[in-house]
Design an enzyme around this catalytic site. Sequence first.
Site, PDB file in Angstrom:
ATOM      1  N   ARG A  91       0.858  -1.183   0.000  1.00 40.66           N
ATOM      2  CA  ARG A  91       0.000   0.000   0.000  1.00 40.66           C
ATOM      3  C   ARG A  91       0.896   1.236   0.000  1.00 40.66           C
ATOM      4  O   ARG A  91       1.733   1.386   0.880  1.00 40.66           O
ATOM      5  CB  ARG A  91      -0.896   0.019   1.235  1.00 40.66           C
ATOM      6  CG  ARG A  91      -2.130   0.950   1.086  1.00 40.66           C
ATOM      7  CD  ARG A  91      -2.880   1.107   2.387  1.00 40.66           C
ATOM      8  NE  ARG A  91      -2.080   1.814   3.349  1.00 40.66           N
ATOM      9  CZ  ARG A  91      -2.003   1.523   4.653  1.00 40.66           C
ATOM     10  NH1 ARG A  91      -2.698   0.537   5.171  1.00 40.66           N
ATOM     11  NH2 ARG A  91      -1.224   2.216   5.452  1.00 40.66           N
TER      12      ARG A  91
ATOM     13  N   GLU B 120       4.988   6.889   2.281  1.00 40.44           N
ATOM     14  CA  GLU B 120       5.813   5.675   2.292  1.00 40.44           C
ATOM     15  C   GLU B 120       5.089   4.574   1.525  1.00 40.44           C
ATOM     16  O   GLU B 120       3.893   4.687   1.240  1.00 40.44           O
ATOM     17  CB  GLU B 120       6.054   5.195   3.727  1.00 40.44           C
ATOM     18  CG  GLU B 120       4.774   4.785   4.440  1.00 40.44           C
ATOM     19  CD  GLU B 120       4.985   3.876   5.643  1.00 40.44           C
ATOM     20  OE1 GLU B 120       6.093   3.348   5.822  1.00 40.44           O
ATOM     21  OE2 GLU B 120       4.013   3.670   6.387  1.00 40.44           O
TER      22      GLU B 120
ATOM     23  N   ASN C 233       4.167   0.631   2.085  1.00 42.59           N
ATOM     24  CA  ASN C 233       4.157  -0.463   3.057  1.00 42.59           C
ATOM     25  C   ASN C 233       4.222  -1.774   2.288  1.00 42.59           C
ATOM     26  O   ASN C 233       3.279  -2.121   1.575  1.00 42.59           O
ATOM     27  CB  ASN C 233       2.865  -0.432   3.878  1.00 42.59           C
ATOM     28  CG  ASN C 233       2.706   0.897   4.599  1.00 42.59           C
ATOM     29  OD1 ASN C 233       3.314   1.122   5.636  1.00 42.59           O
ATOM     30  ND2 ASN C 233       1.917   1.795   4.027  1.00 42.59           N
TER      31      ASN C 233
ATOM     32  N   SER D 209      -2.590  -2.824   6.072  1.00 39.69           N
ATOM     33  CA  SER D 209      -3.921  -3.215   6.557  1.00 39.69           C
ATOM     34  C   SER D 209      -5.044  -2.352   5.996  1.00 39.69           C
ATOM     35  O   SER D 209      -4.818  -1.422   5.225  1.00 39.69           O
ATOM     36  CB  SER D 209      -3.929  -3.176   8.084  1.00 39.69           C
ATOM     37  OG  SER D 209      -3.528  -1.906   8.521  1.00 39.69           O
TER      38      SER D 209
ATOM     39  N   LYS E 167      12.434   2.718   5.239  1.00 46.09           N
ATOM     40  CA  LYS E 167      12.477   4.165   4.986  1.00 46.09           C
ATOM     41  C   LYS E 167      13.824   4.571   4.418  1.00 46.09           C
ATOM     42  O   LYS E 167      13.915   5.514   3.634  1.00 46.09           O
ATOM     43  CB  LYS E 167      12.100   4.904   6.262  1.00 46.09           C
ATOM     44  CG  LYS E 167      10.601   4.657   6.533  1.00 46.09           C
ATOM     45  CD  LYS E 167      10.094   5.180   7.821  1.00 46.09           C
ATOM     46  CE  LYS E 167       8.570   5.062   7.878  1.00 46.09           C
ATOM     47  NZ  LYS E 167       8.058   3.693   8.056  1.00 46.09           N
TER      48      LYS E 167
ATOM     49  N   LYS F 256      12.644  10.375  10.703  1.00 43.61           N
ATOM     50  CA  LYS F 256      12.054   9.034  10.750  1.00 43.61           C
ATOM     51  C   LYS F 256      13.074   7.933  11.025  1.00 43.61           C
ATOM     52  O   LYS F 256      14.044   7.794  10.288  1.00 43.61           O
ATOM     53  CB  LYS F 256      11.383   8.711   9.404  1.00 43.61           C
ATOM     54  CG  LYS F 256      10.221   9.617   9.048  1.00 43.61           C
ATOM     55  CD  LYS F 256       9.528   9.077   7.796  1.00 43.61           C
ATOM     56  CE  LYS F 256       8.239   9.821   7.516  1.00 43.61           C
ATOM     57  NZ  LYS F 256       7.475   9.167   6.443  1.00 43.61           N
TER      58      LYS F 256
ATOM     59  N   GLU G  31       7.869   0.793  11.589  1.00 44.43           N
ATOM     60  CA  GLU G  31       6.543   0.758  10.976  1.00 44.43           C
ATOM     61  C   GLU G  31       5.503   0.750  12.076  1.00 44.43           C
ATOM     62  O   GLU G  31       5.800   0.440  13.217  1.00 44.43           O
ATOM     63  CB  GLU G  31       6.369  -0.531  10.148  1.00 44.43           C
ATOM     64  CG  GLU G  31       7.377  -0.714   9.036  1.00 44.43           C
ATOM     65  CD  GLU G  31       7.225   0.313   7.941  1.00 44.43           C
ATOM     66  OE1 GLU G  31       6.089   0.752   7.694  1.00 44.43           O
ATOM     67  OE2 GLU G  31       8.249   0.687   7.359  1.00 44.43           O
ATOM     68  N   GLY G  32       4.268   1.041  11.700  1.00 45.16           N
ATOM     69  CA  GLY G  32       3.170   0.858  12.636  1.00 45.16           C
ATOM     70  C   GLY G  32       2.697   2.128  13.312  1.00 45.16           C
ATOM     71  O   GLY G  32       1.762   2.102  14.099  1.00 45.16           O
TER      72      GLY G  32
ATOM     73  N   ARG H 221      -7.662   7.545   5.120  1.00 39.90           N
ATOM     74  CA  ARG H 221      -7.655   7.624   6.585  1.00 39.90           C
ATOM     75  C   ARG H 221      -7.559   9.088   6.973  1.00 39.90           C
ATOM     76  O   ARG H 221      -6.841   9.861   6.340  1.00 39.90           O
ATOM     77  CB  ARG H 221      -6.452   6.872   7.156  1.00 39.90           C
ATOM     78  CG  ARG H 221      -6.560   5.369   7.025  1.00 39.90           C
ATOM     79  CD  ARG H 221      -5.273   4.709   7.453  1.00 39.90           C
ATOM     80  NE  ARG H 221      -4.167   5.132   6.623  1.00 39.90           N
ATOM     81  CZ  ARG H 221      -2.887   4.908   6.899  1.00 39.90           C
ATOM     82  NH1 ARG H 221      -2.547   4.272   7.994  1.00 39.90           N
ATOM     83  NH2 ARG H 221      -1.946   5.336   6.084  1.00 39.90           N
TER      84      ARG H 221
END
Length: 489
Positions: free
Chosen positions: A139, A158, A160, A165, A320, A379, A383-384, A465
Amino acid sequence: MPDLKDCKSIFPRMASRILDEVMMDAALIKELAGVAKDTALLQGVLMRTKESPNSSELVTYAPFTLFPSPVPKSVFLQALSVQTHFNTLVDKISQDIDFLQEALASTIEVDDFTARLFKIHQQILKEGRSQSIVLGLNRSDYMLDQREDQTSSLKQIEINTIAASFGGLSSQTPEVHKHILKVAGRLEESQRILDNNPAAGLARGLAKAWELYGSDRAVVMFLVEEVQRNIFDHRYIEGELWKRNIPTVRKRFDDIYKTGSLDPDKRLFVDGKEVAVVYFRNGYMPQNYTNEQCWDVRLMMERSQAVKCPDIGTHLAGTKKVQQVLARPGVLERFFPDQPQAVQQMRETFAGLYTLDMGPEGDKTVAMALAEPNRFVLKPQREGGGNNIYGSEIVKVLREVRGSTERTAYILMDKINPAPIENYLLRRDSPLVISNCLSELGVFGAYVRQGAHMVMNECVGHLLRTKSSEHADGGVAAGVAVLDNPLLV
Ligand code: ADP
Ligand code: MG
């Protein structure tokens, strides 16, 4: 920060109509919020609760916006149309041993997690890959940077490449917003909410990989976390596979440690079943590897004949640090020597990305960040959500690490500044208040390669989102962002 007036100038129709008339009608908003929550439950936009994250006895709606958010059509189409190039790019990087080695050399000196992943990568290369089928489900995330002339440009946050998800739940949210707009008397806008079905597209990729693996009894194994609040998101994809009579199982690291093994041909068996595809919905951050056994399991799966989604090279391609290296002049051309247009399309979405490697270039990055910290995001290789560093914290961290190789664990990125839009964020037990919001658009990609042949390469849907602009960082699972839908303007 631009106020509502500026938003109106960018998104005239949506902003003026919904914001002025509906958004300020407190009684109507209250009624709509009630209808919205019921509709989300009816449509299966669900999440387990904090209190009982591993039980489906009592569940709630996944957080979402009351209204869809305006997104300029041209930028939306741009994001969709570049996706297959990003699929190809990730896939090419994953196979380029020298590139990964070079790009990650400074990072793995100081970042233990990336170093461990890299070690597995090295070991697999030494042994030789035992599976030539590759499945990528990724994604690519974007924000719309507001230009001075009030137009907006698509900037990639970024890609993923592991455990991306909300492809499941975002297949269900369009119905919720369609309904809400109808109830709000906005039939015309309601008809403009796009259908979206990433779950089906992601499952198409999984099904293709399973089919190529070529054993009817073999299963698609979802590698899942200990705590599974977001299980319904997975269930949509499982459902799509079962529709095709493809069996799926859900296993945690510990289950695989206890019941998993490789046969002499390196076929992976877990709990007595042959595994055709391992679909990682876990294993993307250090905390997922609670003990050494988890690492043993990761290595066993990588060594196996099962198709890995992602394989270790593809996982590393999503770091990254790799993203920062890709933004350097000439690097995209290395992967697309004969496709200047594809290169241009991808590069157009890149924000400024800067190395913190030791040496004059990295020193320049440090000086630039210290001079204007609010222009950047610092950064680490994580992740997450919730790991990035902003504003005065950047100054604090860089002052500590600037003189040592520790700084190479980070990259620096231009901060993207989207125009805020007002909306209501519906979240269990949260007050119904209007929030100034920022949105992030995700585009799902799915591809399957067998040896040198790309069997499938598709853009399979999107995700919007939205979060309150007070929060610099954090996704839906982190409790910050909520699910949304674009309303093209
Ligand atoms: P993670 O892998 O933790 O999801 P991301 O790079 O996606 O890391 O960053 C997490 C969140 O931080 C994003 O969802 C976005 O809200 C915010 N963010 C990241 N990069 C930027 C940026 N360059 N400008 C503005 N916000 C950013
Ligand atoms: Mg992210």
